[in-house]
Design an enzyme around this catalytic site. Sequence first.
Site, mmCIF file in Angstrom:
data_model
loop_
_atom_site.group_PDB
_atom_site.id
_atom_site.type_symbol
_atom_site.label_atom_id
_atom_site.label_comp_id
_atom_site.label_asym_id
_atom_site.label_seq_id
_atom_site.Cartn_x
_atom_site.Cartn_y
_atom_site.Cartn_z
ATOM 1 N N LYS A 14 0.828 -1.217 0.000
ATOM 2 C CA LYS A 14 0.000 0.000 0.000
ATOM 3 C C LYS A 14 0.863 1.269 0.000
ATOM 4 C CE LYS A 14 -3.988 -2.169 2.255
ATOM 5 N NZ LYS A 14 -5.041 -1.987 3.285
ATOM 6 N N TYR A 38 -12.369 -2.355 -4.043
ATOM 7 C CA TYR A 38 -12.888 -2.532 -2.681
ATOM 8 C C TYR A 38 -14.421 -2.453 -2.642
ATOM 9 C CZ TYR A 38 -8.302 -2.400 -0.365
ATOM 10 O OH TYR A 38 -7.037 -2.689 0.092
ATOM 11 N N HIS A 98 -2.129 -5.425 1.553
ATOM 12 C CA HIS A 98 -3.407 -6.134 1.401
ATOM 13 C C HIS A 98 -3.099 -7.524 0.875
ATOM 14 C CE1 HIS A 98 -7.426 -7.215 -0.013
ATOM 15 N NE2 HIS A 98 -6.823 -7.643 -1.108
ATOM 16 N N GLU A 138 -9.238 -10.940 -7.816
ATOM 17 C CA GLU A 138 -8.333 -9.806 -7.591
ATOM 18 C C GLU A 138 -7.147 -9.853 -8.550
ATOM 19 O OE1 GLU A 138 -9.364 -9.089 -2.860
ATOM 20 O OE2 GLU A 138 -7.320 -9.583 -3.427
HETATM 21 P P1 CMP Z 1 -7.407 -4.655 3.430
HETATM 22 O O1 CMP Z 1 -6.952 -6.038 3.635
HETATM 23 O O2 CMP Z 1 -6.782 -3.875 2.333
HETATM 24 O O3 CMP Z 1 -9.002 -4.657 3.205
HETATM 25 C C1 CMP Z 1 -9.802 -3.549 3.517
HETATM 26 C C2 CMP Z 1 -9.072 -2.497 4.299
HETATM 27 O O4 CMP Z 1 -9.888 -1.580 5.003
HETATM 28 C C3 CMP Z 1 -8.246 -3.157 5.378
HETATM 29 O O5 CMP Z 1 -7.159 -3.839 4.808
HETATM 30 C C4 CMP Z 1 -7.899 -1.956 6.262
HETATM 31 O O6 CMP Z 1 -6.732 -1.275 5.833
HETATM 32 C C5 CMP Z 1 -9.099 -1.012 6.049
HETATM 33 N N1 CMP Z 1 -9.910 -0.857 7.244
HETATM 34 C C6 CMP Z 1 -10.114 0.301 7.915
HETATM 35 N N2 CMP Z 1 -10.921 0.105 8.977
HETATM 36 C C7 CMP Z 1 -11.238 -1.217 8.993
HETATM 37 C C8 CMP Z 1 -12.023 -2.042 9.841
HETATM 38 N N3 CMP Z 1 -12.678 -1.542 10.896
HETATM 39 N N4 CMP Z 1 -12.121 -3.361 9.561
HETATM 40 C C9 CMP Z 1 -11.488 -3.889 8.478
HETATM 41 N N5 CMP Z 1 -10.736 -3.148 7.640
HETATM 42 C C10 CMP Z 1 -10.592 -1.823 7.886
#
Ligand code: CMP
Length: 137
Positions: free
Chosen positions: A9, A49, A115, A126
């Site tokens: 990221k 997303y 991620h 993805e």
């Molecule tokens: P990622 O695996 O990229 O998938 C969604 C992203 O949302 C997650 O990582 C976090 O960086 C972000 N995020 C922010 N707040 C939350 C939360 N409460 N629960 C899950 N993901 C979150």
Amino acid sequence: MERTLSIIKPDAVAKGVIGKILDRFESNGLRIAATKKLQLSRADAEAFYAVHAERPFFNDLVDFMISGPVVVSVLEGENAMQKNRDLMGATNPKEAEAGTIRADFAENIDANAVHGSDSVENAANEIAFFFAEREIS
Ligand code: CMP
């Protein structure tokens, strides 16, 4: 052989730890079958997303993901999806086990360095979002 998608990221790219994170993968049995650095558009991030569109953190997540370039990679190996998740550690770096990528490089739950796909089925979608089959070898 199983494949999964990784995104380094914008926080980790800005910190200059692309090489250190890719080394975690290669040193732990995940082959880099494809990789590229790119700047996501808002439409890209919203589409990637989309599953989180109704979550309260969606707008902050999209803003963050377009705040700078990312590095997307296809990782390949035995149990690649779960292995990558184990290497990343918990989504919230405060809960991530010592020695994981997020414990070592992430700032907070939004700027959490990486991620990784959360199922083999999502991994296929993805990967197809970012890569043509001819880019993967
Ligand atoms: P990622 O695996 O990229 O998938 C969604 C992203 O949302 C997650 O990582 C976090 O960086 C972000 N995020 C922010 N707040 C939350 C939360 N409460 N629960 C899950 N993901 C979150």
